[in-house]
Design a protein around this motif. Structure first.
Motif, PDB file in Angstrom:
ATOM      1  N   SER A  74      42.270 -13.246 -71.556  1.00  0.00           N
ATOM      2  CA  SER A  74      43.258 -12.946 -70.517  1.00  0.00           C
ATOM      3  C   SER A  74      44.645 -13.464 -70.906  1.00  0.00           C
ATOM      4  CB  SER A  74      42.846 -13.550 -69.176  1.00  0.00           C
ATOM      5  OG  SER A  74      43.685 -13.054 -68.157  1.00  0.00           O
ATOM      6  N   ILE A  75      45.482 -12.555 -71.409  1.00  0.00           N
ATOM      7  CA  ILE A  75      46.889 -12.858 -71.687  1.00  0.00           C
ATOM      8  C   ILE A  75      47.754 -11.836 -70.945  1.00  0.00           C
ATOM      9  CG2 ILE A  75      48.701 -13.045 -73.438  1.00  0.00           C
ATOM     10  CD1 ILE A  75      46.744 -15.271 -73.791  1.00  0.00           C
ATOM     11  N   PRO A 117      41.023 -25.967 -64.841  1.00  0.00           N
ATOM     12  CA  PRO A 117      39.727 -25.411 -64.428  1.00  0.00           C
ATOM     13  C   PRO A 117      39.552 -23.945 -64.869  1.00  0.00           C
ATOM     14  CG  PRO A 117      40.746 -26.586 -62.603  1.00  0.00           C
ATOM     15  CD  PRO A 117      41.755 -26.564 -63.699  1.00  0.00           C
ATOM     16  N   ASN A 124      51.338  -6.422 -73.341  1.00  0.00           N
ATOM     17  CA  ASN A 124      51.810  -5.209 -72.661  1.00  0.00           C
ATOM     18  C   ASN A 124      53.207  -5.395 -72.076  1.00  0.00           C
ATOM     19  OD1 ASN A 124      49.202  -6.265 -70.598  1.00  0.00           O
ATOM     20  ND2 ASN A 124      51.328  -6.594 -69.975  1.00  0.00           N
ATOM     21  N   GLY A 125      53.864  -6.534 -72.431  1.00  0.00           N
ATOM     22  CA  GLY A 125      55.174  -6.814 -71.850  1.00  0.00           C
ATOM     23  C   GLY A 125      55.050  -7.192 -70.390  1.00  0.00           C
ATOM     24  N   ARG A 132      45.656 -21.632 -73.070  1.00  0.00           N
ATOM     25  CA  ARG A 132      45.238 -20.333 -73.598  1.00  0.00           C
ATOM     26  C   ARG A 132      44.945 -20.434 -75.097  1.00  0.00           C
ATOM     27  NH1 ARG A 132      48.615 -15.868 -70.015  1.00  0.00           N
ATOM     28  NH2 ARG A 132      47.890 -16.655 -68.016  1.00  0.00           N
ATOM     29  N   GLY A 169      50.422 -10.005 -71.446  1.00  0.00           N
ATOM     30  CA  GLY A 169      51.866 -10.216 -71.310  1.00  0.00           C
ATOM     31  C   GLY A 169      52.579 -10.045 -72.629  1.00  0.00           C
ATOM     32  N   THR A 219      40.187 -10.983 -66.976  1.00  0.00           N
ATOM     33  CA  THR A 219      41.463 -10.849 -66.254  1.00  0.00           C
ATOM     34  C   THR A 219      41.656 -12.083 -65.360  1.00  0.00           C
ATOM     35  OG1 THR A 219      40.467  -9.595 -64.436  1.00  0.00           O
ATOM     36  CG2 THR A 219      41.378  -8.316 -66.280  1.00  0.00           C
ATOM     37  N   MET A 220      41.024 -13.184 -65.761  1.00  0.00           N
ATOM     38  CA  MET A 220      41.203 -14.434 -65.003  1.00  0.00           C
ATOM     39  C   MET A 220      42.648 -14.904 -65.110  1.00  0.00           C
ATOM     40  SD  MET A 220      38.220 -16.940 -66.269  1.00  0.00           S
ATOM     41  CE  MET A 220      36.507 -16.537 -66.227  1.00  0.00           C
ATOM     42  N   ARG A 255      38.161  -9.120 -59.357  1.00  0.00           N
ATOM     43  CA  ARG A 255      38.572  -8.989 -57.959  1.00  0.00           C
ATOM     44  C   ARG A 255      40.066  -9.228 -57.791  1.00  0.00           C
ATOM     45  NH1 ARG A 255      35.170 -12.766 -53.914  1.00  0.00           N
ATOM     46  NH2 ARG A 255      33.294 -11.502 -53.926  1.00  0.00           N
ATOM     47  N   GLY A 256      40.715  -9.672 -58.866  1.00  0.00           N
ATOM     48  CA  GLY A 256      42.126 -10.058 -58.785  1.00  0.00           C
ATOM     49  C   GLY A 256      43.050  -8.861 -58.901  1.00  0.00           C
ATOM     50  N   HIS A 257      44.343  -9.153 -59.061  1.00  0.00           N
ATOM     51  CA  HIS A 257      45.360  -8.080 -59.082  1.00  0.00           C
ATOM     52  C   HIS A 257      45.100  -7.103 -60.229  1.00  0.00           C
ATOM     53  CE1 HIS A 257      47.672 -11.688 -57.421  1.00  0.00           C
ATOM     54  NE2 HIS A 257      47.483 -10.870 -56.401  1.00  0.00           N
ATOM     55  N   LEU A 258      45.106  -7.618 -61.451  1.00  0.00           N
ATOM     56  CA  LEU A 258      44.893  -6.739 -62.608  1.00  0.00           C
ATOM     57  C   LEU A 258      43.434  -6.299 -62.684  1.00  0.00           C
ATOM     58  CD1 LEU A 258      45.946  -5.431 -65.208  1.00  0.00           C
ATOM     59  CD2 LEU A 258      45.348  -7.547 -66.402  1.00  0.00           C
ATOM     60  N   TYR A 297      30.765 -20.502 -63.688  1.00  0.00           N
ATOM     61  CA  TYR A 297      31.148 -20.608 -65.099  1.00  0.00           C
ATOM     62  C   TYR A 297      30.762 -21.956 -65.710  1.00  0.00           C
ATOM     63  CZ  TYR A 297      33.777 -16.292 -64.342  1.00  0.00           C
ATOM     64  OH  TYR A 297      34.125 -15.000 -64.055  1.00  0.00           O
ATOM     65  N   TYR A 327      56.115  -4.470 -60.426  1.00  0.00           N
ATOM     66  CA  TYR A 327      56.938  -5.316 -59.552  1.00  0.00           C
ATOM     67  C   TYR A 327      58.195  -4.600 -59.062  1.00  0.00           C
ATOM     68  CZ  TYR A 327      54.096  -9.240 -61.132  1.00  0.00           C
ATOM     69  OH  TYR A 327      53.046 -10.082 -61.389  1.00  0.00           O
TER      70      TYR A 327
END
Ligand code: NAP
Length: 307
Positions: A99-100, A75, A138-139, A119, A102, A68-69, A10-13, A47, A144
């Protein structure tokens, strides 16, 4: 067909990932959320109840979990770790994307960026399982720099270049190469990665590779005007200070200035250290020439010309 569960979908990514898989007839997906379902794709999970999460994964015969958390707190790290345990116990689940989304961080960053050891803990849990897993590099997300005109679920603030306000605060000399990838291209590549017979622990996606000086020049051309550019040297970055961009102030009510400066100074040091200059030889782009990612120039022209 690969059956996928998008955790944090449900988030951005995650929303971008879900939209992209909706358009891809090769895969089916559900979204895992802690919240009450808002549509037929969403499944509510707790969870903390690992066996109940396993039951959800088995009920929907989930083969691959894509997380994609936003894992920047204890938490959230606990939730993602529990999701790994639930996936490992599910008789249908074989693969997990951590979920990374970056870039790799320098080893010493674990001492000053608390999310890095969190992480690492999730990764340690993955290594204990029989799951095949990967994390995606993915950099920096390109979105943005096209907001608010580019189609995207991301929200400001931008790092280093504020195209909307024609300003930039560049870490170092501005001549360090960086990878930028549009979130919809990340999702399109992930749809392809789901079909690969074997995964590496790191999946590298390269949208485009430019220096920040080149990026500013392209942005100036797209907007038809010079930007106000300042440079933050390493001494300043090492003190976790960065120059402010005009669009930053609007987010201070929920992301305080000191915290934002700290984070962007760390990112700046990583840019200068070459950590966002992902290895081209590892890019999965070469396996999927049919996916043609958006370039920085195209993104700027589409988003900003005549504005
Ligand atoms: N490379 C880049 O430029 C860049 C930029 C931004 C983000 N990222 C990365 O992309 C990933 C996704 O970021 P995002 O901005 O899309 O995240 P986000 O929208 O802020 O959050 C995604 C989801 O995380 C879940 N979540 C948050 N706290 C949680 C918790 N304690 N336990 C379980 N779930 C929790 C929420 O799902 P529910 O509430 O529905 O359960 C939320 O919708 C992260 O790994 C982030 O670091 C990379």
């Amino acid at each position: 067909m690969v059956k996928v569960a998008i955790a944090g979908g449900r988030g951005h990514l995650g929303t971008t990932m879900a939209e992209t898989l909706t358009d891809d007839s090769r895969h089916e997906y559900i979204v895992l959320s802690r919240g009450a379902p808002k549509n037929e794709k969403e499944v509510q999970v707790d969870y903390d109840d690992i066996s109940a999460v396993t039951a959800v994964l088995e009920k929907h015969e989930i083969h691959t979990v894509i997380s994609t958390m936003l894992v920047i707190s204890e938490p959230a790290a606990k939730s993602e770790t529990n999701l790994v345990k639930a996936a490992a116990a599910s008789k249908f689940t074989e693969r997990f994307v951590q979920s990374i989304w970056g870039a790799p961080a320098p080893a010493e960053a674990a001492a000053y960026m608390p999310h890095i050891p969190l992480r690492q803990g999730v990764q340690d849990e993955l290594r204990k399982t029989n799951l095949e897993w990967t994390q995606v590099h993915n950099g920096y997300f390109m979105d943005y720099y096209g907001l608010p005109h580019l189609k995207s679920h991301l929200t400001p603030p931008p790092f280093a270049i504020d195209v909307d306000n024609k300003a930039a605060t560049i870490p170092g000399s501005g001549d360090d190469k960086m990878v930028f990838t549009y979130t919809y291209d990340v999702a399109r590549f992930i749809a392809e990665v789901l079909t690969l017979p074997k995964w590496d622990e790191i999946t590298t996606i390269v949208g485009d590779r430019v220096t920040l000086n080149e990026f500013v020049q392209l942005a100036e051309e797209a907007r038809g005007t010079k930007f106000n550019v300042v440079y933050d040297d390493m001494d300043k970055l090492k003190k976790f200070q960065t120059s402010e961009l005009p669009s930053h102030a609007s987010i201070y009510p929920y992301f305080p200035k000191e915290k934002l400066q700290y984070m962007f100074a760390a990112f700046g040091m990583w840019v200068v250290g070459g950590y966002f200059n992902l290895p081209e030889i590892k890019a999965i782009n070469h396996k999927f020439p049919n996916v043609k990612p958006l370039s920085v120039k195209q993104m700027l022209e589409t988003s900003w010309q005549n504005r």
